[in-house]
Every structure is written in structure tokens, then in C-alpha cells.
Design an enzyme around this catalytic site. Structure first.
Site, PDB file in Angstrom:
ATOM      1  CD  GLN A 236      -3.090  -0.339  -0.220  1.00 25.70           C
ATOM      2  OE1 GLN A 236      -2.997   0.929  -0.364  1.00 25.70           O
ATOM      3  NE2 GLN A 236      -3.867  -1.229  -0.901  1.00 25.70           N
ATOM      4  CB  SER A 237       4.201   1.962  -1.466  1.00 27.69           C
ATOM      5  OG  SER A 237       4.741   2.930  -1.813  1.00 27.69           O
ATOM      6  CG  ASN A 238       0.578   6.715   0.662  1.00 30.80           C
ATOM      7  OD1 ASN A 238      -0.803   6.762   0.302  1.00 30.80           O
ATOM      8  ND2 ASN A 238       0.789   6.613   1.675  1.00 30.80           N
TER       9      ASN A 238
END
Ligand SMILES: *Cc1c(COP(=O)(O)O)cnc(C)c1O
Length: 352
Positions: free
Chosen positions: A76-78
Site C-alpha cells: 500500500q505504498s503511497n
């Protein structure tokens, strides 16, 4: 002095982001005057702090003649999501190496991961999240691309290196100009410390532009001592890139105690901070970064660390897509307190 003029930069965001007062949040905490720097509104693909870093990182990549960008992060890396969007804007190809890919809510086709696929990034998933496994996957992708005649460029985790951190040296100048225009003098600035580049850029930049202001990080992963050492090293590298003395900035300040069970694992205090910010100011924080950082600021306020007359700026670094990926956690946290009325024939939907 700090001069960014000679640094290559790709235009990606909308500047300046708003600087807003938070009177209801301040009143709810019975304490200091709180303001928020809206870097959740940086303009590209649902926003966030990585846009500022990517302007310099991709500026440098383009100057080097790169045609494909490779970066890495969690599922879930921005940073991965914004790198993918930025590459599309600039006509570059993009590979994302996402590690720690095991069963669970974070690997559902939601939030940032959904957006990575929306932007058509090539996504390589790894179950292992050790540095060695990630390094090996990055090296293999570089070799693949080079063999095919492509020109890859690697952006490190979180976009944190001397080049990326320039984005938050620039943000420091922006904050100083807005504070002057508003006639407000910040005693303290709070930011999330993750991979540390945002903190490092603000630490260096605000020391130059607002020397009276103290910058505080709240760590959401490493132990505070290790985190502060990393921020100090990066502030030094960034200073050196700008031709300044790398030893000249004071030691950075990182607060611990708000990580909970680990990176990306929500905490009750983080959920409480998220709900408070949402219900007093209409802000959307996230359970991985900004919610935990605000829980740190709230914790320090409740301990009486700051006099009620002090003025504090919270840098909102974004992350809303990560909230969407943790919907179940939020629903569990809300439990019976959710205010939901089903309209049945006869009850007219009247309030209880
Ligand atoms: C990456 C990120 C951070 C942390 O920034 P670093 O420069 O990695 O310390 C904070 N908030 C959000 C929403 C992020 O995506």
C-alpha cells in the site's frame, strides 16, 4: 543560503498547497493553536508528500536520459502510487517492486494497489520484505530492462535521498512565505518520520528559512534514535548537494511511542486521532502515517509539553488511499458507535 534554482525539476504538483488554521481541533485538545499544511492536496493523483520529492527525482532522471523508472515499497505504498502517476504524466515507463506481499487486508485490490494498476504500472510482488530480497529484485529488473535497450533509473524507498529531499527544502520556503503572509509565527512543526526524507528536507529547510521554529518528527517505523540518525544523515547529504556544510544543522528530534505493533499496523490512538481530525476539521488522515503522527502530537499536548499559547503546524503528508485499504479496521474500531439508520417503510428514518 539554500538555493534550489540550479536543480533539475519536473513540474507535477500544484503549488502552494493551502496553509489552514484548525480552530476546532485546537479547542478539542484544549491547547496550542494548531495549523495544518495541506500536502495531502499536492495536486497529482490524490496527492501526498511524494509529489514534491518526485519533482526533483524525475527531473534528475530525465536529465540522465532515463525512460523507465523503478521504485519499491510495501503493497500500500503511497510513494509507489504517486511514482506511477508521475511517470504517466511525463511519458515514462514504470516498474513497482512491492514487497511484504502476504495474505491480508493490505494486499487486497484496494487503495494504492488499485491505483498502481489503474496507472498501468508493471507490478512485481515479493512475499519477502528483507532488504536483500528487494535489492535482488531491483537488480534483476534493471538487468532485464537494460538487455532490452531501455534506460532504467531507480528511485529509492520513499523517494528519500539527497535529490528527493530537496522537495521539502522547497516546501520549507513555501511554509515560511505563507506564515509571513498570514502573520503567524510557528513555534513547532510536526511531521511523520517514515523513510525520513520529508523530515530531513524540513529540518534543513526550516533551519534556514524559519530558524526560531523547532521541527519534530513522529516515527511510524524505526526506533526514535535510529530514525533521528537516518534523518541527520540525509539532512547532511542534502546540504552537501546544495553546497552547504553537512555538519551545520542541529540534531533532528524524533518522538517514539506511537508505532504500536509495527509499520502499517493501525493503533487505537491513531484511529482516535483520525476520527478527531475528521470530526473537527473535515481532514482525512491515514492509519499508517499521518494518523500515528497526529496521535504523537496529541499525546505530547496531553502530557502538557506545549503551553496553550504556542502555535504548532502539522504537516499533512497525505495517505488517504491507505485508509480505504484498512476499511475493516476502521469499521471494527467504530463498532457500535457508527451512526447509520436504515430507512424502513413506516419509521420515516427519524433519528433515534
Ligand atoms: C511516505 C509518507 C510519509 C513519510 O515520509 P518519509 O519522507 O518517507 O518519511 C508520511 N505520510 C505519508 C502519507 C506518506 O506516504
Amino acid at each position: 543560503m539554500l538555493n534550489l534554482a540550479g536543480q533539475p525539476r519536473a513540474r507535477l504538483g500544484s503549488w502552494p498547497t493551502p496553509l489552514e488554521e484548525c480552530p476546532r481541533l485546537s479547542a478539542a485538545l484544549g491547547g496550542p493553536h494548531l495549523w495544518v499544511k495541506r500536502d495531502d492536496l499536492t495536486g497529482l493523483a490524490l496527492g501526498g508528500n511524494k509529489v514534491r520529492k518526485l519533482e526533483y527525482l524525475l527531473g534528475a532522471a530525465i536529465r540522465r536520459g532515463a525512460d523507465t523508472i523503478i521504485t519499491t515499497g510495501g503493497p500500500q505504498s503511497n510513494h509507489a502510487r504517486l511514482t506511477a502517476a508521475a511517470c504517466r504524466r511525463l511519458g515514462l515507463d514504470v516498474t513497482l517492486v512491492l514487497s511484504g506481499f502476504s495474505e491480508g487486508p493490505l494486499t487486497a485490490f484496494q487503495g494504492n494497489l488499485l491505483l498502481d494498476h489503474l496507472f498501468g504500472a508493471r507490478v512485481i510482488t515479493l512475499e519477502d520484505d528483507s532488504d536483500e530480497a528487494v535489492e535482488a529484485a531491483l537488480a534483476e529488473e534493471v538487468a532485464n530492462l537494460t538487455r532490452r535497450g531501455r534506460r532504467p533509473y531507480i528511485i529509492p524507498l520513499g523517494g528519500s535521498n539527497a535529490v528527493g529531499n530537496l522537495g521539502y527544502v522547497g516546501a520549507s520556503l513555501e511554509i515560511a512565505a505563507q506564515a509571513a503572509a498570514e502573520g503567524v509565527d510557528f513555534d513547532h512543526v510536526f511531521v511523520t518520520t517514515g523513510s525520513g526524507g520529508t523530515h530531513a528536507g524540513l529540518h534543513l529547510g526550516l533551519a534556514g528559512y524559519m530558524p526560531r521554529t523547532r521541527v519534530h518528527g513522529v516515527t511510524i517505523s524505526r526506533e526514535p534514535v535510529a530514525s533521528a540518525a537516518r534523518v541527520a544523515a540525509m539532512a547532511g547529504e542534502t546540504a552537501a548537494l546544495l553546497g552547504l556544510d553537512p555538519e551545520a544543522t542541529p540534531p533532528p528530534l524524533v518522538h517514539g511511542g506511537y508505532v504500536g505493533d509495527g509499520y502499517a499496523v493501525p493503533t487505537p490512538a491513531g484511529w482516535e486521532a483520525i476520527l478527531l481530525a475528521a470530526r473537527t476539521e473535515g481532514l482525512v488522515l491515514d492509519p499508517v502515517y499521518t494518523g500515528k503522527a497526529l496521535s504523537g502530537l496529541i499525546g505530547l499536548i496531553r502530557e502538557g509539553t506545549f503551553p496553550p499559547t504556542s502555535t504548532i503546524l502539522f504537516v499533512h503528508t497525505g495517505g488517504a488511499p491507505g485508509l480505504m485499504a484498512q476499511a475493516e479496521g476502521l469499521r471494527d474500531h467504530l463498532g457500535e458507535s457508527r451512526r447509520e439508520t436504515r430507512l424502513e417503510p413506516g419509521n420515516g428514518g427519524s433519528p433515534p
